[in-house]
Design an enzyme around this catalytic site. Sequence first.
Site, PDB file in Angstrom:
ATOM      1  CG  HIS A 195      28.459 -36.228   4.159  1.00 33.96           C
ATOM      2  ND1 HIS A 195      27.250 -35.557   4.816  1.00 33.96           N
ATOM      3  CD2 HIS A 195      28.542 -35.661   3.102  1.00 33.96           C
ATOM      4  CE1 HIS A 195      26.766 -34.698   3.919  1.00 33.96           C
ATOM      5  NE2 HIS A 195      27.587 -34.677   2.812  1.00 33.96           N
ATOM      6  CE  LYS A 197      30.166 -31.613   4.655  1.00 33.06           C
ATOM      7  NZ  LYS A 197      28.864 -32.519   4.556  1.00 33.06           N
ATOM      8  CG  ASP A 202      44.335 -24.423  21.264  1.00 34.56           C
ATOM      9  OD1 ASP A 202      44.979 -25.345  20.499  1.00 34.56           O
ATOM     10  OD2 ASP A 202      44.778 -23.255  21.121  1.00 34.56           O
ATOM     11  CG  HIS A 380      25.445 -27.802   0.809  1.00 30.55           C
ATOM     12  ND1 HIS A 380      26.208 -28.316   1.908  1.00 30.55           N
ATOM     13  CD2 HIS A 380      25.513 -28.878  -0.081  1.00 30.55           C
ATOM     14  CE1 HIS A 380      26.859 -29.269   1.669  1.00 30.55           C
ATOM     15  NE2 HIS A 380      26.310 -29.770   0.535  1.00 30.55           N
ATOM     16  CE  LYS A 382      24.639 -30.933   4.419  1.00 26.79           C
ATOM     17  NZ  LYS A 382      23.799 -30.835   3.242  1.00 26.79           N
ATOM     18  CG  ASP A 387       6.909 -28.671  19.537  1.00 28.65           C
ATOM     19  OD1 ASP A 387       6.584 -28.533  18.506  1.00 28.65           O
ATOM     20  OD2 ASP A 387       6.791 -29.851  20.196  1.00 28.65           O
TER      21      ASP A 387
END
Length: 462
Positions: A195, A197, A202, A380, A382, A387
Amino acid sequence: MTLHTLLRSAATAVGALAFAACATLPDTDELIQRHAGQAARFETARGALPAQKSAAILAQLKSQSGDIDILDKQIALEQAVNDSPLVLGNKVTLLQDGAATYPAMFAAIRSARDHINLESYIIENDEVGRQFSDLLLAQQARGVQVNVIYDSVGALNTPKAFFERLKQGGIEVLEFNPINPLTAKGPWMINHRDHRKLLLVDGRIAFIGGINISSVYGSGSIPSRSHKAAANTDEWRDTDLQIEGPVVSEFQKLFLQTWEKQRGRPLATKNYFPALKVQGKDIVRTIGSTPDDPFSLMYLTLISAIGNAEKQVHLTQAYFVPDPQLLQALVAAAGRGVDVKLILPSHSDSGLVFHAGRAHYTELLQGGVKLYERVGGLLHAKTAVIDGVWSTVGSSNLDWRSFLDNNEIDAVVLGQEFAQKMEAMFASDLQASQAIDLQGWQHRPLQFRIKEWLARVWERLL
């Protein structure tokens, strides 16, 4: 529901039924207590810092953030359970939506001189997917080695011809845990999905977050003067990071580990680990979770961060299907006076996940957790900021699948300056969200309650 969604759901359900009995979430209290009390350690491009300098850096972080305890406790746990160090000297750029992320990625790809490593759950054969493929093929033709990992379930809707074109152009392409057992190079593990991404250029620039390679992210979800957010129901709201500096080598290690575990063809000899210089002041740790680990590194990291919070816990989450320990951590934080706010979707591309998450609203609201649903776009992202000093952005959802069955990748960023940017982004999303109050929620329609009950029956398999 699209064919892609149906097939992906079927594959997920079959795999989950086969492996659910084998996977469990860790006892977080035991692990957190076991690893408490260690001294914080930091690294630079030249290696580990002496204990005295590490202590000085920690003291400075604490003084800037009001001397809160989360830094002591959280850093000790993270370094005990995770091989990746806290690395100084990085530049982290916050990117909102595909409209900002894709141009930054394209610019980095065009700047490549040695190699490009791309790992993505979904790579679509659409306008954005073709933009990526054309640019990657052009760079490969110039002598830049391109290596691509895509997930077999995530790319169910992508014709094989799309990836064959990349291969014919000299790009190394690896299908993660193929659905077809005849093409699997090892055990057939249909429920173990990639899952992540991740884009690396380089060995000097990394992009991570929630954005796949797909045109659904092509336009921004942030309202402009010319249109209202409420009209943007088809636009996706997501967050990525562009990271430059010494920590990029840690992301590179994770890509190469996945390639090796999946038995990809030997890669061309390239400078995958160049000498990296200081690029900024951000302190970053990589969190690479896999089902091969004894427990989810990101799950334990987030649960402990919530448990150590003293002031605020601000979470933005696309797929929210919490387990009992996460629920307990959120309610306990609210009970000790922490400002706990969650921004969740008002609609989703997965109806089962959406309603399974809503099934927990009553318990959270009764426990003092403040809930909001993002309108004007499909959420979408996450992300978390706690704090005003501890932040994370990545691919991990707050659901059983991310914590038990998926390869995930996240970045933890320490520091008040970056956290302020995260808080500003959170505040903007909050303005585009509707508050969910307990009294109103208790009077929701019966049809919602039925959907929640049905979805909750399947929540472990989602």
